[in-house]
Design a protein around this motif. Sequence first.
Motif, PDB file in Angstrom:
ATOM      1  N   TYR A  59       0.859  -1.175   0.000  1.00 22.74           N
ATOM      2  CA  TYR A  59       0.000   0.000   0.000  1.00 22.74           C
ATOM      3  C   TYR A  59       0.897   1.227   0.000  1.00 22.74           C
ATOM      4  N   LYS A  60       0.693   2.123  -0.964  1.00 22.16           N
ATOM      5  CA  LYS A  60       1.534   3.319  -1.077  1.00 22.16           C
ATOM      6  C   LYS A  60       0.685   4.572  -0.986  1.00 22.16           C
ATOM      7  N   MET A  61       1.187   5.538  -0.237  1.00 19.86           N
ATOM      8  CA  MET A  61       0.592   6.860  -0.155  1.00 19.86           C
ATOM      9  C   MET A  61       1.625   7.828  -0.732  1.00 19.86           C
ATOM     10  N   LYS A  62       1.582   8.020  -2.052  1.00 14.70           N
ATOM     11  CA  LYS A  62       2.623   8.771  -2.761  1.00 14.70           C
ATOM     12  C   LYS A  62       2.760  10.204  -2.267  1.00 14.70           C
ATOM     13  N   GLU A  63       1.640  10.839  -1.939  1.00 15.50           N
ATOM     14  CA  GLU A  63       1.714  12.240  -1.507  1.00 15.50           C
ATOM     15  C   GLU A  63       2.453  12.403  -0.182  1.00 15.50           C
ATOM     16  N   LEU A  64       2.505  11.331   0.620  1.00 17.55           N
ATOM     17  CA  LEU A  64       3.235  11.364   1.886  1.00 17.55           C
ATOM     18  C   LEU A  64       4.581  10.646   1.808  1.00 17.55           C
ATOM     19  N   GLY A  65       4.880  10.010   0.661  1.00 15.63           N
ATOM     20  CA  GLY A  65       6.123   9.259   0.504  1.00 15.63           C
ATOM     21  C   GLY A  65       6.170   8.029   1.391  1.00 15.63           C
ATOM     22  N   LEU A  66       5.003   7.508   1.757  1.00 18.02           N
ATOM     23  CA  LEU A  66       4.878   6.418   2.709  1.00 18.02           C
ATOM     24  C   LEU A  66       4.448   5.142   2.006  1.00 18.02           C
ATOM     25  N   GLU A 119       7.152  -4.054   6.469  1.00 18.64           N
ATOM     26  CA  GLU A 119       8.102  -2.956   6.257  1.00 18.64           C
ATOM     27  C   GLU A 119       7.322  -1.670   6.041  1.00 18.64           C
ATOM     28  N   VAL A 120       7.672  -0.649   6.825  1.00 18.92           N
ATOM     29  CA  VAL A 120       7.092   0.684   6.690  1.00 18.92           C
ATOM     30  C   VAL A 120       8.218   1.598   6.244  1.00 18.92           C
ATOM     31  N   THR A 121       8.005   2.320   5.130  1.00 22.55           N
ATOM     32  CA  THR A 121       9.054   3.139   4.532  1.00 22.55           C
ATOM     33  C   THR A 121       8.569   4.560   4.306  1.00 22.55           C
ATOM     34  N   VAL A 122       9.439   5.525   4.617  1.00 20.57           N
ATOM     35  CA  VAL A 122       9.196   6.935   4.308  1.00 20.57           C
ATOM     36  C   VAL A 122      10.344   7.385   3.415  1.00 20.57           C
ATOM     37  N   GLU A 123       9.998   7.954   2.251  1.00 21.34           N
ATOM     38  CA  GLU A 123      11.033   8.333   1.281  1.00 21.34           C
ATOM     39  C   GLU A 123      10.847   9.774   0.822  1.00 21.34           C
ATOM     40  N   ASP A 124      11.952  10.521   0.771  1.00 20.30           N
ATOM     41  CA  ASP A 124      12.011  11.897   0.262  1.00 20.30           C
ATOM     42  C   ASP A 124      11.119  12.874   1.024  1.00 20.30           C
ATOM     43  N   GLN A 125      10.866  12.634   2.307  1.00 21.27           N
ATOM     44  CA  GLN A 125      10.040  13.549   3.082  1.00 21.27           C
ATOM     45  C   GLN A 125      10.873  14.435   4.002  1.00 21.27           C
ATOM     46  N   LEU A 126      11.806  13.844   4.718  1.00 19.60           N
ATOM     47  CA  LEU A 126      12.656  14.622   5.616  1.00 19.60           C
ATOM     48  C   LEU A 126      13.723  15.383   4.845  1.00 19.60           C
ATOM     49  N   ALA A 127      14.234  14.778   3.778  1.00 29.08           N
ATOM     50  CA  ALA A 127      15.219  15.399   2.888  1.00 29.08           C
ATOM     51  C   ALA A 127      15.158  14.673   1.552  1.00 29.08           C
ATOM     52  N   LYS A 155      15.811   7.946   2.620  1.00 29.85           N
ATOM     53  CA  LYS A 155      14.823   6.877   2.773  1.00 29.85           C
ATOM     54  C   LYS A 155      15.027   6.237   4.145  1.00 29.85           C
ATOM     55  N   VAL A 156      13.945   6.159   4.933  1.00 29.34           N
ATOM     56  CA  VAL A 156      13.987   5.567   6.261  1.00 29.34           C
ATOM     57  C   VAL A 156      12.947   4.453   6.303  1.00 29.34           C
ATOM     58  N   ALA A 157      13.338   3.284   6.824  1.00 24.86           N
ATOM     59  CA  ALA A 157      12.420   2.142   6.854  1.00 24.86           C
ATOM     60  C   ALA A 157      12.550   1.386   8.170  1.00 24.86           C
ATOM     61  N   LEU A 158      11.414   0.828   8.607  1.00 24.32           N
ATOM     62  CA  LEU A 158      11.384  -0.080   9.740  1.00 24.32           C
ATOM     63  C   LEU A 158      10.932  -1.429   9.202  1.00 24.32           C
TER      64      LEU A 158
END
Length: 143
Positions: free
Chosen positions: A23-30, A45-53, A57-60
Amino acid sequence: EFNTSGSSNTDTGKAAGSLETKYKMKELGLSFNQKWNTDNTLATEVTVEDQLAQGLKVALDTSFVPNTGKKSGKLKAGYKRDFVNVGCDVDFEGPVVHAAAVLGYEGWLAGYQMAFDTAKSKLTQNNFALARIAGDFQLHTNV
């Protein structure tokens, strides 16, 4: 998005399969990925990409085996730009920290990779590499 896969080894007679949801939420990079296989392992796996900088890419990454109660987890971070690639993973089982970096400039590449066991306060891996890439040849060495 749903994916299924399966395989069978005719030599051992073992069959394996998995069900994966994304499941991707492109507007949140999640993005959320969950996979369940025939070994009864549930991986998430939960990933956040291109949001903080930009390029970060940060993933758990976690897994759980309901039969045994075994749990594992990893926190992953990576940063990529044109001439820089840096990554760091923290394995909560150890806990072991894995890190790597590669820098490039005008056909030259330099990289370093290490693993540090925090429980023992000991560097368990330590590698350095240097490379030269030109139009018709590549030269690579590592220590």
